[in-house]
Write an enzyme that holds these catalytic residues in place. Structure first.
Site, mmCIF file in Angstrom:
data_model
loop_
_atom_site.group_PDB
_atom_site.id
_atom_site.type_symbol
_atom_site.label_atom_id
_atom_site.label_comp_id
_atom_site.label_asym_id
_atom_site.label_seq_id
_atom_site.Cartn_x
_atom_site.Cartn_y
_atom_site.Cartn_z
ATOM 1 N N TRP A 23 0.817 -1.218 0.000
ATOM 2 C CA TRP A 23 0.000 0.000 0.000
ATOM 3 C C TRP A 23 0.850 1.267 0.000
ATOM 4 C CZ3 TRP A 23 -0.654 -3.885 3.717
ATOM 5 C CH2 TRP A 23 0.082 -3.715 4.887
ATOM 6 N N ARG A 24 2.181 1.088 -0.105
ATOM 7 C CA ARG A 24 3.055 2.252 -0.240
ATOM 8 C C ARG A 24 3.135 2.598 -1.724
ATOM 9 N NH1 ARG A 24 6.729 1.551 4.401
ATOM 10 N NH2 ARG A 24 5.359 2.333 6.037
ATOM 11 N N GLU A 36 -5.523 0.847 5.836
ATOM 12 C CA GLU A 36 -5.553 1.528 7.138
ATOM 13 C C GLU A 36 -6.543 0.864 8.092
ATOM 14 O OE1 GLU A 36 -3.536 3.595 8.324
ATOM 15 O OE2 GLU A 36 -2.443 3.956 6.478
ATOM 16 N N GLY A 80 -10.350 -10.098 14.077
ATOM 17 C CA GLY A 80 -10.887 -9.483 15.303
ATOM 18 C C GLY A 80 -11.455 -8.091 15.052
ATOM 19 N N TYR A 81 -11.972 -7.467 16.107
ATOM 20 C CA TYR A 81 -12.595 -6.131 16.003
ATOM 21 C C TYR A 81 -13.493 -6.068 14.776
ATOM 22 C CZ TYR A 81 -9.000 -4.976 19.396
ATOM 23 O OH TYR A 81 -8.199 -4.964 20.504
ATOM 24 N N TYR A 119 -7.715 9.938 12.373
ATOM 25 C CA TYR A 119 -6.488 9.290 11.906
ATOM 26 C C TYR A 119 -6.639 8.783 10.469
ATOM 27 C CZ TYR A 119 -3.283 5.653 10.818
ATOM 28 O OH TYR A 119 -2.395 4.895 10.124
ATOM 29 N N ASP A 137 -0.986 8.058 15.042
ATOM 30 C CA ASP A 137 -1.352 6.721 15.524
ATOM 31 C C ASP A 137 -0.510 6.409 16.765
ATOM 32 O OD1 ASP A 137 1.170 6.184 14.585
ATOM 33 O OD2 ASP A 137 0.592 4.487 13.313
ATOM 34 N N CYS A 191 11.787 3.995 16.754
ATOM 35 C CA CYS A 191 11.463 4.366 18.133
ATOM 36 C C CYS A 191 10.426 3.381 18.670
ATOM 37 C CB CYS A 191 10.921 5.797 18.167
ATOM 38 S SG CYS A 191 10.890 6.493 19.824
ATOM 39 N N CYS A 198 18.299 3.659 20.262
ATOM 40 C CA CYS A 198 18.634 5.079 20.437
ATOM 41 C C CYS A 198 20.061 5.407 19.991
ATOM 42 C CB CYS A 198 18.450 5.490 21.896
ATOM 43 S SG CYS A 198 16.751 5.338 22.447
ATOM 44 N N CYS A 207 16.972 14.429 21.242
ATOM 45 C CA CYS A 207 15.784 13.754 21.786
ATOM 46 C C CYS A 207 15.715 13.958 23.304
ATOM 47 C CB CYS A 207 15.840 12.270 21.456
ATOM 48 S SG CYS A 207 14.566 11.317 22.298
ATOM 49 N N SER A 303 -9.985 -6.828 24.120
ATOM 50 C CA SER A 303 -9.355 -5.626 24.680
ATOM 51 C C SER A 303 -9.941 -5.197 26.030
ATOM 52 C CB SER A 303 -9.393 -4.483 23.679
ATOM 53 O OG SER A 303 -10.691 -4.305 23.242
#
Ligand code: SF4
Length: 351
Positions: A23-24, A36, A80-81, A119, A137, A191, A198, A207, A303
Site C-alpha cells: 500500500w506504499r 488503514e 478481530g474487532y 487518523y 497513531d 522508536c 537510540c 531527543c 481488549s
C-alpha cells in the site's frame, strides 16, 4: 529541539529505511483506506495477507459495496474487532450511493463516513490526495512523547488535541504523504516500544527522552479500567451429522458472526448448575438430548473483556426439533462458509 530538524530527520531516515509494502507508493484512496482499516489494532505481518485477499476479491469500492455481508465477514475472519468489517462494508455502499463510487477527497466528506476517524481521514487525504493532514497513531504518540518530552497520558482526552496540534505543526512545509509515512514508520521501526535503537537513532542528540534517560518512562499511559469477566457456556448441538449455529445479531462483540447457541452467566457455573438454569431448560424443553463431553475452561482475551468459555457437546436424537431458536443446521462442508470468532474456530479445529 527544532521542529524542522525533527521533520527533516525522519524523512531522511525514511528514504533509506522504508519497508516495501503493497500500500506504499499508491494513490488509490480505496486501497489506502482498506489497508488503514485492516492495520488498526493489527500488526503488518498479520494484516498483509488479509489486505491481499480483500484487494484480489474486491478490487474496487464497487466490488466491495455489492458483495454479500457474509462474504465480507468470512474474509475478515480471524482479524478481530469485527465492527471494522461491518463499517467497511456499509461505507463502501455509502460511497457508491452518495459519491457515485468515487472516494471523496475533502476532509468534511471523508470524516462523515462510518468507521473513519481523524487518523484514517488524515491517512487517506495525505497518501491519496497529498493534502496536509497529519496522522497520529500509536507509533506517532510514542515518538512525539519521547522526542519532545510530553508527559500527558496518551490515552487521555487532552492528549489527542495536544499531539494532533504538534503533528500538524511539524507537517507544515513538507510533502504530506511522505511526512506521514515517515513519522509512522520511524515510530514503528526506530522508536519502537521496547528497546528502541537510540544509539543509532539520527535524532538522539536532540531527543528529550534520550538526553534525560527517560526513554523507558515515556509515553505515559493512564491506568486502563479492569477487563470485564464473562462466562460463556456454548451448546455444541449435533444431529444427523449436522451442527447448529446461531447468528449473533445483538450489539455486542462479534455482531453478524456465527457461534453456537449460548448461555451467558455472570459467574462460573458447574455443568450441574448450568443444566438447572432457566435458559438451559428453555433450550431443551420437550427435546431428547444427550450431554457428552464438557470442555475445560477456554480463556479468550479481548481488549476490554475476558471470556471464559466452556463447550458442551450435545447429541440430539433424530427427529427431535429445536423450535423457535433461530438455529441453523450446517454440515461440516457448509461450516467453512460461515464467519466465526477465533474462539469458535479454535474449538472446531480441535474437535
Ligand atoms: S533517541 Fe531513542 S527515544 Fe529518542 S527518538 Fe530516537 S529512538 Fe526514539
Amino acid at each position: 529541539m527544532s521542529s524542522k530538524f525533527f521533520s527533516e530527520g525522519i524523512i531522511n531516515w525514511y528514504q533509506q529505511h522504508k519497508r516495501d509494502l503493497p500500500w506504499r507508493n499508491i494513490n488509490d484512496p480505496y486501497r489506502i483506506w482498506l489497508s488503514e482499516i485492516i492495520l488498526q489494532q493489527t500488526r503488518v505481518e498479520q494484516g498483509l495477507p488479509y489486505y491481499e485477499k480483500f484487494v484480489s476479491r474486491f478490487p474496487t469500492v464497487k466490488h466491495l459495496a455489492t458483495a454479500p455481508a457474509d462474504k465480507v465477514m468470512k474474509l475478515w475472519q480471524g482479524l478481530g474487532y469485527y465492527s471494522r468489517a461491518r463499517n467497511l462494508h456499509s461505507t463502501a455502499k455509502e460511497i457508491v450511493k452518495t459519491h457515485k463510487g468515487k472516494f471523496p477527497n475533502e476532509h468534511v466528506d471523508v470524516i462523515k463516513l462510518k468507521g473513519i476517524g481523524e487518523y484514517t481521514a488524515a491517512a487517506i487525504l495525505s497518501f491519496a490526495f497529498n493534502k496536509p493532514y497529519a496522522v497520529v497513531d500509536g507509533n506517532v504518540y510514542r515518538l512525539l512523547s519521547r522526542y519532545f518530552g510530553i508527559d500527558t497520558p496518551i490515552n487521555s482526552g487532552k492528549a489527542k488535541k495536544e499531539f494532533y496540534a504538534l503533528a500538524q505543526s511539524l507537517i507544515e512545509g513538507f510533502p504530506p504523504g511522505i511526512f506521514n509515512q515517515a513519522i509512522m514508520e520511524f515510530g514503528s521501526v526506530q522508536c519502537r516500544p521496547a528497546n528502541p535503537d537510540c544509539i543509532h537513532c539520527p535524532l538522539h542528540e536532540s531527543c528529550f527522552a534520550f538526553r534525560n534517560k527517560r526513554v523507558n518512562q515515556l509515553p505515559v499511559k493512564a491506568k486502563a479500567a479492569k477487563a470485564r469477566n464473562r462466562y460463556f457456556h456454548y451448546l455444541v448441538i449435533r444431529q444427523n451429522g449436522k451442527l447448529f449455529l446461531k447468528k449473533r445479531t445483538a450489539n455486542d462483540i462479534w455482531k453478524n458472526l456465527y457461534d453456537f447457541p449460548l448461555i451467558e452467566t455472570d459467574k462460573r457455573l458447574t455443568a450441574k448448575k448450568l443444566m438447572q438454569t432457566k435458559e438451559w431448560k428453555n433450550y431443551f424443553k420437550g427435546v431428547k438430548a444427550k450431554v457428552g463431553v464438557v470442555s475445560a475452561n477456554n480463556r479468550h482475551l479481548l481488549s476490554h473483556q475476558t471470556i471464559h468459555a466452556r463447550f458442551y457437546e450435545i447429541e440430539l436424537k433424530p427427529g427431535e426439533e429445536m423450535k423457535g431458536k433461530s438455529l441453523i443446521a450446517v454440515s461440516s462442508k457448509q461450516l467453512k462458509r460461515y464467519a466465526v470468532p477465533r474462539l469458535i474456530e479454535r474449538y472446531l479445529e480441535r474437535s
